[in-house]
Design a protein around this motif. Structure first.
Motif, PDB file in Angstrom:
ATOM      1  N   ALA A  42       0.764  -1.305   0.074  1.00 14.36           N
ATOM      2  CA  ALA A  42      -0.143  -0.012   0.010  1.00 14.36           C
ATOM      3  C   ALA A  42       0.817   1.298   0.075  1.00 14.36           C
ATOM      4  CB  ALA A  42      -0.911  -0.126   1.258  1.00 14.36           C
ATOM      5  N   GLN A  43       2.102   1.314   0.027  1.00 14.47           N
ATOM      6  CA  GLN A  43       3.135   2.304   0.040  1.00 14.47           C
ATOM      7  C   GLN A  43       3.330   2.814  -1.365  1.00 14.47           C
ATOM      8  OE1 GLN A  43       3.512   3.370   3.219  1.00 14.47           O
ATOM      9  NE2 GLN A  43       2.373   1.737   3.707  1.00 14.47           N
ATOM     10  N   PRO A  44       3.469   4.318  -1.331  1.00 16.33           N
ATOM     11  CA  PRO A  44       3.652   4.823  -2.865  1.00 16.33           C
ATOM     12  C   PRO A  44       4.699   4.211  -3.470  1.00 16.33           C
ATOM     13  CG  PRO A  44       3.410   6.533  -1.093  1.00 16.33           C
ATOM     14  CD  PRO A  44       3.458   5.042  -0.272  1.00 16.33           C
ATOM     15  N   ASP A  45       5.726   3.533  -2.923  1.00 11.78           N
ATOM     16  CA  ASP A  45       7.078   3.170  -3.363  1.00 11.78           C
ATOM     17  C   ASP A  45       7.313   1.892  -2.668  1.00 11.78           C
ATOM     18  OD1 ASP A  45       9.231   2.350  -4.971  1.00 11.78           O
ATOM     19  OD2 ASP A  45      10.189   4.090  -4.679  1.00 11.78           O
ATOM     20  N   PRO A  46       6.855   0.928  -2.779  1.00 12.39           N
ATOM     21  CA  PRO A  46       6.901  -0.375  -1.895  1.00 12.39           C
ATOM     22  C   PRO A  46       8.440  -0.848  -2.087  1.00 12.39           C
ATOM     23  CG  PRO A  46       5.043  -0.581  -3.326  1.00 12.39           C
ATOM     24  CD  PRO A  46       5.646   0.462  -3.730  1.00 12.39           C
ATOM     25  N   ASP A  47       8.923  -0.660  -3.258  1.00 13.05           N
ATOM     26  CA  ASP A  47      10.600  -1.061  -3.435  1.00 13.05           C
ATOM     27  C   ASP A  47      11.367  -0.338  -2.506  1.00 13.05           C
ATOM     28  OD1 ASP A  47       9.823  -3.312  -5.041  1.00 13.05           O
ATOM     29  OD2 ASP A  47      10.137  -1.739  -6.758  1.00 13.05           O
ATOM     30  N   ALA A  48      10.930   0.990  -1.947  1.00 11.13           N
ATOM     31  CA  ALA A  48      11.852   1.846  -1.030  1.00 11.13           C
ATOM     32  C   ALA A  48      11.722   1.386   0.288  1.00 11.13           C
ATOM     33  CB  ALA A  48      11.428   3.189  -1.295  1.00 11.13           C
TER      34      ALA A  48
END
Length: 115
Positions: A53-59
């Protein structure tokens, strides 16, 4: 890694909820909360849902997804608050993150000892 025994308290479990209802605890009492916390620490399902659900899951810091398949949590009502005993080898950063997802800032660390 050393196993730690976390002693936590929740002043008002009936109203303790995380900020995002998609991840927040929705149980009815101490036993439900202990089961939810234990499950949140034993597997990474809650973390994976939050991360997605985060804007940039990879970060997202992957270490927050650490799990302890043998984590143990119990809870009971004591003097109008809920006392939680948690035994795990997870670091406080992971425990704190899962608690915030489940019940926000409604908890307090009362003591920490080597289990």
């Amino acid at each position: 890694m050393a196993r730690n025994h976390y002693y936590l308290s929740i002043a008002d479990l009936a109203h303790a909820r995380g900020d995002d209802p998609r991840f927040a605890y929705d149980g009815a009492g101490p036993n439900d909360f202990a089961a939810a916390l234990q499950q949140a620490l034993r597997d990474d399902a809650l973390f994976r849902r939050w991360r997605a659900a985060q804007p940039d899951p990879d970060a997202v810091d992957g270490s927050l997804g650490s799990v302890d398949p043998t984590a143990q949590a119990t809870a009971q009502v004591s003097d109008l608050r809920t006392d939680v005993d948690l035994i795990t080898d997870l670091p406080m950063s992971v425990v704190r993150h899962r608690l915030y997802l489940l019940i926000g800032a409604a908890w307090q660390l009362r003591d920490l000892r080597v289990a």
